[in-house]
Design an enzyme around this catalytic site. Structure first.
Site, mmCIF file in Angstrom:
data_model
loop_
_atom_site.group_PDB
_atom_site.id
_atom_site.type_symbol
_atom_site.label_atom_id
_atom_site.label_comp_id
_atom_site.label_asym_id
_atom_site.label_seq_id
_atom_site.Cartn_x
_atom_site.Cartn_y
_atom_site.Cartn_z
ATOM 1 N N LYS A 158 -0.237 69.891 72.728
ATOM 2 C CA LYS A 158 -1.372 70.781 72.347
ATOM 3 C C LYS A 158 -0.113 72.246 70.879
ATOM 4 O O LYS A 158 0.582 72.617 70.788
ATOM 5 C CB LYS A 158 -1.811 71.968 73.149
ATOM 6 C CG LYS A 158 -2.800 72.815 73.197
ATOM 7 C CD LYS A 158 -3.340 73.301 74.436
ATOM 8 C CE LYS A 158 -4.529 73.900 74.339
ATOM 9 N NZ LYS A 158 -5.203 74.790 75.172
ATOM 10 N N GLU A 204 -14.960 75.808 89.692
ATOM 11 C CA GLU A 204 -15.727 76.841 90.127
ATOM 12 C C GLU A 204 -16.305 76.677 91.495
ATOM 13 O O GLU A 204 -15.767 78.081 92.329
ATOM 14 C CB GLU A 204 -16.657 77.575 89.456
ATOM 15 C CG GLU A 204 -16.499 77.656 87.948
ATOM 16 C CD GLU A 204 -15.859 76.639 86.860
ATOM 17 O OE1 GLU A 204 -15.297 77.369 85.577
ATOM 18 O OE2 GLU A 204 -16.079 75.467 87.336
ATOM 19 N N ARG A 218 -22.396 77.185 87.912
ATOM 20 C CA ARG A 218 -21.735 75.147 88.283
ATOM 21 C C ARG A 218 -20.671 75.526 90.060
ATOM 22 O O ARG A 218 -21.321 74.547 90.535
ATOM 23 C CB ARG A 218 -20.437 75.046 88.058
ATOM 24 C CG ARG A 218 -20.571 75.178 86.041
ATOM 25 C CD ARG A 218 -19.715 74.645 86.029
ATOM 26 N NE ARG A 218 -19.087 73.211 85.445
ATOM 27 C CZ ARG A 218 -18.241 72.360 84.855
ATOM 28 N NH1 ARG A 218 -17.960 73.057 83.747
ATOM 29 N NH2 ARG A 218 -17.479 71.233 85.182
#
Length: 641
Positions: free
Chosen positions: A285, A371, A399
């Site tokens: 990244k 979640e 979710r």
């Protein structure tokens, strides 16, 4: 301001068909030009940078090898898709990204034929790519479904659910695991690159297929043992046993920044009869931009910045953010209450849980992009006597709705939901707006739902939630900074279901929930100036409602207006139900509800979004005047005596 970088190759690439006209030895230069152009664009707009920097070479290689858009390329989450956007006809629009009227910061079907599936929430790519792949297989179309998943998205159960179901797609499905945090397998190098090319080659695949046919002619147990031996031998060498067990043919790991490694492997995968296939690509990244590489978060999300130095525009000092007020308040409360825990789903800094974790590391839990698990984990903690706070963005708590219902509310467990990013969220747009939490929470038995008008109220509600042990309780607050009000030294435990009157009048009553209170007060000033004495109440709770306060205001004022930064089904719906059930409507009371419109609003400046939603002071005044049928002189018509 720096001048725009020179990009002689990229200037001739508008769509992937142009890219595929280049020679392989030109792709390195093209990648460098894409990276420079993306850095320059994001420096002017802000946005997600680190993830895109890490997939520049991968983006070039995928569009070079595969026949996009017929081959459906799906980027998980979407914030890693900036190079993809540059290569698919949106290069000039990149300088409008996440701005009002500009292109989205995520993939979006309505934006380009090269975005076959919109993605801003995590871990949907494999499921959707599987759908494309199976549809092509059933209809005889040659196209493949290609999912690029990474940046933590593999921590979500949905990714594994899709992989477990993927075998029916055959060789139409390819998953690119963009491993940009840590390598699942040993570090990449010459040996692993050689292995990846070898095991994806047609020669190896042909021999493997032949071996399968031969062993199938033998005893079933011999065939099974041979298959397992081959699978585990390859797994030990390359690290892909887990994916093999899920039914994928694993290739990798390979260096995602080395085009000499990427191109031949992707060619082999494209032409393979095996499937489904997972290609494990290791990237970094922030790769290729020194300030990002040196930053702890790899410049994941940035404001405008100077390209040469990497220095971002200084943030203007102002009130603390709501997320930090929550995190610091919870950390302070936990100093004297060892039962308080904090759970977040891959968003510690975004929710303020990083503040709590620094002070109480043993009681802070980042469950990853999971979640559903996070909510049920919190339920287990609550059932064992702890005081868990599940700090989750409103849009992501959606979710885990079944877990909220089944695991928390039905069992009446005291899980505290700290719901960040409630209401409209600006540049992240419709996919991240917290529009629906009032509706989907306030319908649930046993649930208490609060919303603070400012950061001081957030302190009180955090404390109230910590002390409430009779069942689940939620409080929702917006993205961004508070109002600048002084924070209390000592929090107050609020009485459940009780609001407060912040301004007394006798003609118009504005019932506000949440941070639209400031606009409600401005509207009251304007209405008072027009001779309409206005009461403003901060209800604090949508469930339970302060019925006594609402009935008093309803019977002493000509009109009641509810104001909330949420979709239909929240405060306004509950007040109307109360008025209907108690006969207030029969007495001729005028009630008007103001809420978010029944549309998905595009990204823009939050103030503009709320103005477009008609939830600012001007819109409140307009709503009152229309209800009372004022003429231009402000003379009332038909108002009750």
């Amino acid at each position: 301001m720096t001048s725009r970088p020179e990009t002689p190759l990229l200037d001739h690439v508008d769509v992937p068909a142009d890219l595929r006209k280049l020679r392989p030895e030109q792709l390195r230069q093209l990648s460098d030009e894409v990276r420079a152009d993306m850095i320059d664009a994001v420096s002017q707009t802000g946005g997600h940078l680190g993830a895109g920097l890490g997939v520049v070479e991968l983006s070039v290689a995928l569009h070079y090898i595969f026949n996009t858009p017929e081959d459906r390329l799906i980027w998980d989450v979407g914030h890693q898709a900036y190079p993809h956007k540059i290569l698919t006809g949106r290069r000039e629009q990149m300088r409008t990204i996440r701005q009002g009227g500009g292109i989205s910061g995520f993939t979006k079907r309505s934006e380009s034929e090269y975005d076959p599936f919109g993605a801003a929430h995590s871990s949907t790519s494999i499921s959707s790519a599987l759908g494309f792949a199976v549809a092509n297989k059933l209809s005889g179309n040659p196209g493949k479904g290609i999912a690029v998943i990474g940046d933590g998205a593999m921590s979500a159960g949905m990714a594994y659910e899709a992989m477990n179901n993927a075998q029916q797609a055959g060789n139409r499905l390819i998953v690119i695991l963009n491993d940009n945090d840590m390598s699942i397998a040993p570090p990449v190098g010459g040996l692993s690159a050689y292995l990846a090319r070898a095991v994806s080659s047609s020669e190896y695949l042909g021999l493997r297929s032949l071996a399968k046919r031969v062993t199938k002619k033998l005893h079933r147990r011999v065939h099974s043992a041979a298959a397992k031996a081959e699978e585990y031998a390859r797994g030990m060498a390359t690290g892909g046993t887990l994916f093999e067990e899920l039914g994928f043919y694993y290739v990798g790991p390979i260096d995602g920044h080395n085009l000499d490694h990427l191109i031949p492997v992707l060619e082999n995968v494209r032409d393979s009869e095996q499937g489904p296939i997972l290609v494990h690509v290791v990237t970094k990244k922030g790769h290729g931009y020194a300030p990002a590489e040196a930053s702890a978060d790899k410049y994941h999300g940035v404001t405008k910045f100077d390209v040469i130095s990497g220095e971002m525009a200084p943030k203007t000092k102002g009130p603390p953010s709501y997320q930090n007020v929550f995190g610091e308040t919870l950390a302070k409360l936990a100093e004297t209450d060892g039962r308080i825990c904090a759970i977040t789903a891959a968003m510690p800094s975004g929710t303020g849980v990083d503040k709590f974790a620094k002070a109480h590391p043993d009681r802070a839990f980042d469950v990853g992009i999971a979640e559903q698990h996070g909510v049920t984990f919190a339920a287990g903690l609550a059932a064992q006597g702890m005081r868990p706070f599940a700090a989750i963005y409103s849009t992501f708590l959606q979710r885990a709705y079944d877990q909220v219902v089944h695991d928390v509310c039905i069992q009446n467990l005291p899980v505290r939901f700290a719901i960040d990013r409630a209401g409209l969220v600006g540049a992240d747009g419709a996919t991240h707006a917290g529009s629906f939490d009032l509706t989907y929470l306030a319908t649930l038995p046993n649930m208490i739902v609060m919303s603070p008008a400012d950061e001081a109220e957030l302190v009180h509600m955090t404390y109230t939630a910590a002390e409430y042990d009779d069942g689940p309780i939620a409080f929702r607050y917006p993205r961004g900074n508070g109002t600048g009000i002084d924070l209390p030294d000592t929090p107050i435990r609020l009485e459940i279901g009780k609001g407060r009157v912040v301004r007394e009048g006798n003609k118009v009553a504005i019932l506000s929930l949440g941070t639209r209170l400031h606009e409600a007060m401005k509207a009251a000033d304007e209405l008072d100036a027009k001779g309409l004495s206005t009461t403003v109440a901060d209800l604090r709770f949508v469930k339970p409602l302060d019925e006594q306060l609402i009935r008093r205001l309803a019977t002493t004022h000509d009109i009641v207006v509810t104001v909330e930064e949420a979709a239909i089904g929240g405060l306004g719906a509950h007040v109307l139900t109360l008025a209907s059930d108690t006969g207030l409507l029969d007495a001729g009371l005028k009630i008007r509800t103001m809420r978010l419109p029944d549309v998905f609003q595009d990204h823009d400046d939050p103030a503009k979004q709320y103005r477009e939603a008609e939830l600012d002071a001007e819109a409140i005044v307009k709503k009152v005047l229309e209800a009372l049928r004022h003429n231009d002189l402000g003379v009332e018509r038909g108002v009750r005596a």
